[in-house]
Design a protein around this motif. Structure first.
Motif: not given
Length: 118
Positions: A71-79, A37-41, A52-57
Motif C-alpha cells: 500500500x505504500x507504493x513503488x519507490x525509487x531505490x538509492x541504487x 504513480x500507481x500502475x493504473x494511474x 504494460x506499466x506493471x511489466x515495466x515496474x
C-alpha cells in the motif's frame, strides 16, 4: 513525471517506460524514496494497458531500481540514483540509531542538515 510513449518506436512501450524511469532516477530527477504513480494511474496517463506499466515496474524492481511496498507504493531505490552502497548503509545505521534514541524523523534530518553545513 515526464514520460511519453512513441508508438512508432521499435522499442516496446513497457521498455520505453522502464528506460525513462531509470533515466530520470539516474539523472537525479527522481530521488531515492520518490513514490512512483500507481500502475493504473500511469497506464491511464500514458494511454497504455495496465499490464504494460506493471511489466515495466516489475522489470525495474528486478533490477533493484524500485522497491514495491504494498500500500505504500513503488519507490525509487538509492541504487537507482547512483548513491554509493556505503552511503546507503551509513544512512540506514543513522536512521536506526536515531530511532533507538527516540528522535523524530524531522529532528534526525535537522541534525544531518546541520552537520552537512558545518
Amino acid at each position: 513525471m515526464d514520460i511519453s510513449i512513441d508508438p512508432a518506436s521499435a522499442t516496446p512501450p513497457y521498455e520505453q517506460v522502464r528506460l525513462r524511469i531509470a533515466a530520470l532516477a539516474a539523472a537525479g530527477d527522481l530521488s531515492a524514496g520518490t513514490r512512483l504513480p500507481p500502475v493504473r494511474t500511469l497506464a491511464t496517463d500514458l494511454g497504455l494497458a495496465v499490464n504494460t506499466v506493471a511489466r515495466a515496474y516489475r522489470e525495474l524492481e528486478h533490477a533493484g531500481l524500485v522497491e514495491t511496498r504494498g500500500r505504500a507504493g513503488t519507490l525509487i531505490t538509492a541504487a537507482a540514483t547512483g548513491t554509493p552502497r556505503a552511503a546507503q548503509q551509513a544512512a540506514r545505521r543513522y536512521a536506526e540509531t536515531t530511532r533507538t534514541l527516540g528522535l523524530t524523523p524531522e529532528a534526525a534530518l535537522d541534525l544531518v542538515k546541520a552537520a552537512l553545513t558545518a
